[in-house]
Design an enzyme around this catalytic site. Structure first.
Site, PDB file in Angstrom:
ATOM      1  CD  GLU A 115      -2.722   1.371   2.438  1.00 43.95           C
ATOM      2  OE1 GLU A 115      -3.536   2.318   2.481  1.00 43.95           O
ATOM      3  OE2 GLU A 115      -2.573   0.572   3.372  1.00 43.95           O
ATOM      4  CD  GLU A 134       2.004   8.573   4.366  1.00 44.18           C
ATOM      5  OE1 GLU A 134       2.386   9.714   4.061  1.00 44.18           O
ATOM      6  OE2 GLU A 134       0.987   8.023   3.883  1.00 44.18           O
ATOM      7  CG  ASP A 174       0.230  15.468  -3.826  1.00 40.55           C
ATOM      8  OD1 ASP A 174      -0.417  16.124  -4.666  1.00 40.55           O
ATOM      9  OD2 ASP A 174       0.968  15.999  -2.964  1.00 40.55           O
ATOM     10  CE  LYS A 187       0.075  25.723  -7.959  1.00 41.91           C
ATOM     11  NZ  LYS A 187       0.951  26.635  -7.178  1.00 41.91           N
ATOM     12  CG  ASP A 191     -10.419  13.610  -4.549  1.00 43.06           C
ATOM     13  OD1 ASP A 191      -9.336  13.025  -4.325  1.00 43.06           O
ATOM     14  OD2 ASP A 191     -10.549  14.841  -4.465  1.00 43.06           O
TER      15      ASP A 191
END
Length: 311
Positions: free
Chosen positions: A28, A53, A103, A107, A139
């Site tokens: 993950e 992470e 993330d 831009k 999303d």
């Protein structure tokens, strides 16, 4: 358990070395506070889940959650997902990769930082077992379309777009975006072929130092000019004079790995030592060795003579 790559006996380690047993290995990338990770681990106790992470605070929260809930089939790594994929996973050793709400780097000038690019999918194909897959939930529609295009460009994956599984909508960010009324996008990328380019683990070394003949200088000035290293750059950020000598805060960026470490210049029983300090147990990589070489070259320009070179 927190994975400390510097202490691993080999790269990549076997599931037995990391987990104490064999089983389906799942990676993950970006597990956040670990709530999804914990739920996944409890739903599939036979799975071996490796989480990567970049946020130290998130790793701390996830580690506390796993310990509190008595979950033993998860290992956490503080660092970039591609580093874990390259160095902690055997070739064809992964059953699944899960990427929830990465993330999106919206831009245009930042899009090269996105995780799910063609190069990543190509390398992933070497790490997934036959029929293994990557599950993406996001999303951000533009990033979702970008990932579909990048994977399609490789010709190595079969892509299926479907509603996200309910469990993937119980992450910290999913709950936040659900309240905001955002739409969600989900795809499964299943390996159908494999890229031919090898992707060996990052090479590690046991030492990076030199011994020099001469006197410890009264002052040590190092420019902040970037030092080119293999696949990246090193920068000497700050030099501090201590009781034993000089400490040089050094920033080293290499592919999938960024380290801040201390280099030392100090007297020793056999001359002046210049090399990596023990603080923080950094990984001795080619980039770190090149930073030490630059430091040694600076000392040599000040009149010291190299008598032993382990850089």
């Amino acid at each position: 358990m927190l994975v400390r790559p510097a202490l691993l006996p080999s790269w990549p380690p076997s599931p037995e070395e990391l987990f104490g047993r064999e089983g389906p290995l799942v990676l993950e990338i970006g597990f956040g506070d670990g709530r999804f990770t914990a739920e996944l681990a409890k739903a599939h106790p036979d799975w071996l889940i490796l989480g990567a992470e970049v946020s130290a605070a998130s790793v701390h929260r996830a580690l506390r959650r796993l310990r509190r809930e008595g979950i033993g089939n998860v290992r956490l790594y503080l660092g970039e997902g591609p580093f874990a994929l390259r160095n902690l996973v055997p070739d064809r050793g992964l059953r699944r990769v899960i990427v929830n709400f990465p993330d999106p780097w919206p831009k245009k000038r930042h899009q090269e930082r996105r995780l799910l690019q063609e190069s990543f999918f190509r390398r992933l194909s070497r790490k997934l077992a036959e029929g293994g897959d990557l599950l993406l939930t996001t999303d951000h529609e533009a990033y979702f379309r970008f990932a579909l295009e990048e994977a399609g460009r490789t010709g190595l994956f079969r892509v299926a777009v479907a509603p996200p599984p309910e469990a993937h909508l119980r992450t910290k960010y999913a709950l936040k975006w659900k309240e905001a009324g955002r739409a969600f996008f989900h795809a499964v990328f299943t390996k159908v072929a494999e890229d031919e380019t090898p992707w060996p683990p990052l090479r590690r070394y046991e030492m990076a130092h030199a011994l020099l003949e001469g006197s410890l200088p009264e002052a040590l000035s190092l420019e902040k000019t970037p030092v080119p290293v293999a696949g990246g750059v090193a920068v000497f950020l700050e030099v501090v004079r201590g009781e034993r000598g000089f400490y040089v805060l050094t920033h080293v960026e290499e592919e999938d790995l960024t380290q801040d470490l201390l280099l030392e210049v100090r007297p020793s029983a056999r001359g002046v030592y210049a090399g990596v300090g023990r603080f923080g147990s950094p990984l001795i990589t080619e980039g770190v060795k090149e930073a030490v070489r630059a430091l040694v070259a600076r000392l040599a320009s000040m009149g010291l003579r190299v008598v032993q070179d382990h850089t």
